[in-house]
Design an enzyme around this catalytic site. Structure first.
Site, PDB file in Angstrom:
ATOM      1  CG  ASP A 112      18.953 -20.961 -74.226  1.00  0.00           C
ATOM      2  OD1 ASP A 112      18.475 -21.915 -73.619  1.00  0.00           O
ATOM      3  OD2 ASP A 112      18.321 -20.350 -75.109  1.00  0.00           O
ATOM      4  CG  PHE A 161      12.585 -15.599 -72.715  1.00  0.00           C
ATOM      5  CD1 PHE A 161      13.624 -15.820 -73.601  1.00  0.00           C
ATOM      6  CD2 PHE A 161      12.259 -14.296 -72.385  1.00  0.00           C
ATOM      7  CE1 PHE A 161      14.328 -14.756 -74.150  1.00  0.00           C
ATOM      8  CE2 PHE A 161      12.950 -13.229 -72.931  1.00  0.00           C
ATOM      9  CZ  PHE A 161      13.983 -13.456 -73.810  1.00  0.00           C
ATOM     10  CB  VAL A 162      14.853 -15.591 -67.259  1.00  0.00           C
ATOM     11  CG1 VAL A 162      14.337 -16.861 -66.612  1.00  0.00           C
ATOM     12  CG2 VAL A 162      16.238 -15.838 -67.883  1.00  0.00           C
TER      13      VAL A 162
HETATM   14  P1  IMP Z   1      23.047 -19.624 -76.380  1.00  0.00           P
HETATM   15  O1  IMP Z   1      24.026 -19.263 -77.455  1.00  0.00           O
HETATM   16  O2  IMP Z   1      21.878 -20.415 -76.932  1.00  0.00           O
HETATM   17  O3  IMP Z   1      23.697 -20.318 -75.193  1.00  0.00           O
HETATM   18  O4  IMP Z   1      22.379 -18.287 -75.893  1.00  0.00           O
HETATM   19  C1  IMP Z   1      23.093 -17.387 -75.155  1.00  0.00           C
HETATM   20  C2  IMP Z   1      22.581 -15.978 -75.323  1.00  0.00           C
HETATM   21  O5  IMP Z   1      21.190 -15.942 -75.638  1.00  0.00           O
HETATM   22  C3  IMP Z   1      22.745 -15.239 -74.009  1.00  0.00           C
HETATM   23  O6  IMP Z   1      23.981 -14.572 -73.947  1.00  0.00           O
HETATM   24  C4  IMP Z   1      21.541 -14.314 -74.008  1.00  0.00           C
HETATM   25  O7  IMP Z   1      21.879 -13.076 -74.590  1.00  0.00           O
HETATM   26  C5  IMP Z   1      20.497 -15.001 -74.842  1.00  0.00           C
HETATM   27  N1  IMP Z   1      19.487 -15.725 -74.011  1.00  0.00           N
HETATM   28  C6  IMP Z   1      19.374 -17.058 -73.817  1.00  0.00           C
HETATM   29  N2  IMP Z   1      18.351 -17.364 -73.008  1.00  0.00           N
HETATM   30  C7  IMP Z   1      17.789 -16.167 -72.669  1.00  0.00           C
HETATM   31  C8  IMP Z   1      16.687 -15.824 -71.813  1.00  0.00           C
HETATM   32  O8  IMP Z   1      15.992 -16.650 -71.199  1.00  0.00           O
HETATM   33  N3  IMP Z   1      16.427 -14.486 -71.692  1.00  0.00           N
HETATM   34  C9  IMP Z   1      17.159 -13.524 -72.343  1.00  0.00           C
HETATM   35  N4  IMP Z   1      18.196 -13.803 -73.139  1.00  0.00           N
HETATM   36  C10 IMP Z   1      18.521 -15.125 -73.306  1.00  0.00           C
END
Ligand code: IMP
Ligand code: MG
Length: 184
Positions: A112, A161-162
């Site tokens: 994300d 969000f998914v």
């Molecule tokens: P980041 O550190 O912002 O890249 O987020 C990564 C983590 O956030 C992932 O390993 C997921 O556990 C969670 N995450 C990010 N986007 C989503 C989503 O759309 N649905 C569910 N979990 C998410």
């Protein structure tokens, strides 16, 4: 389990609609598995899954790998039970294996902001692996805020969000066979 109405999932005020079907996911994993198996021919990579979200992707991806490989997991905490990132990452479970001199493939459910994967890369680099690549089931390119190269991507998706296929909302819905996206 959630209420499913005409293939929509209704969770309180949020409605989720189908994004990736089981068939679409499995077909893509066949391709990814083939690619990774070719890239790591004559090597024995260690697949490192990031818990909890990556366990479903990891299990299905590994069954499409046709070379010798090893598996380990570690666990991070970042989101809490919210739909938006907390901006903080902490380590809950360390690796069990010695990754020094090994070829690593970090397996993530979704990239994300990129904060989690950057934290993981920096941390694992300290253990001097021979190489390190990243395989992410989902990637939201428009959300990326940290400079990270993702080597294997299942699907690029919009910045919404998914849930499903390992991805949770407040720890639930990881067991859905396909991926649903919030309809807003
Ligand atoms: P980041 O550190 O912002 O890249 O987020 C990564 C983590 O956030 C992932 O390993 C997921 O556990 C969670 N995450 C990010 N986007 C989503 C989503 O759309 N649905 C569910 N979990 C998410
Ligand atoms: Mg999560």
């Amino acid at each position: 389990m959630p209420e499913v109405k005409e293939d929509k999932i209704v969770l309180g005020k949020s409605v989720f609609i189908p994004l990736l079907s089981e068939e679409t996911i499995q077909a893509r994993l066949k391709e990814l598995g083939k690619q990774i198996s070719m890239d790591y021919k004559n090597k024995i990579p260690v697949f490192i899954g990031v818990l909890n979200g990556a366990f479903v992707f990891m299990a299905d991806l590994l069954r499409n790998i046709n070379i010798d490989c090893e598996v380990d997991f570690f666990k991070l905490s970042s989101y809490g039970d919210e739909k938006i990132t907390s901006g903080k990452v902490s380590l809950i479970k360390e690796l069990n294996c010695d990754v020094h001199g090994r070829d690593l493939i970090i397996v993530e459910d979704i990239i994300d902001s990129g904060l989690s994967i950057k934290f993981i890369k920096d941390m694992i680099s300290l253990h001097n692996p021979s190489s390190m690549r990243i395989a992410a089931f989902l990637y939201k390119p428009n959300s990326l805020r940290y400079e990270v190269k993702i080597d294997y991507i299942g699907f690029q998706i919009p910045s919404k969000f998914v849930i499903g296929y390992g991805l949770d909302y407040a720890q639930k819905y990881r067991n859905l066979k396909s991926v649903y996206i919030i309809n807003e």
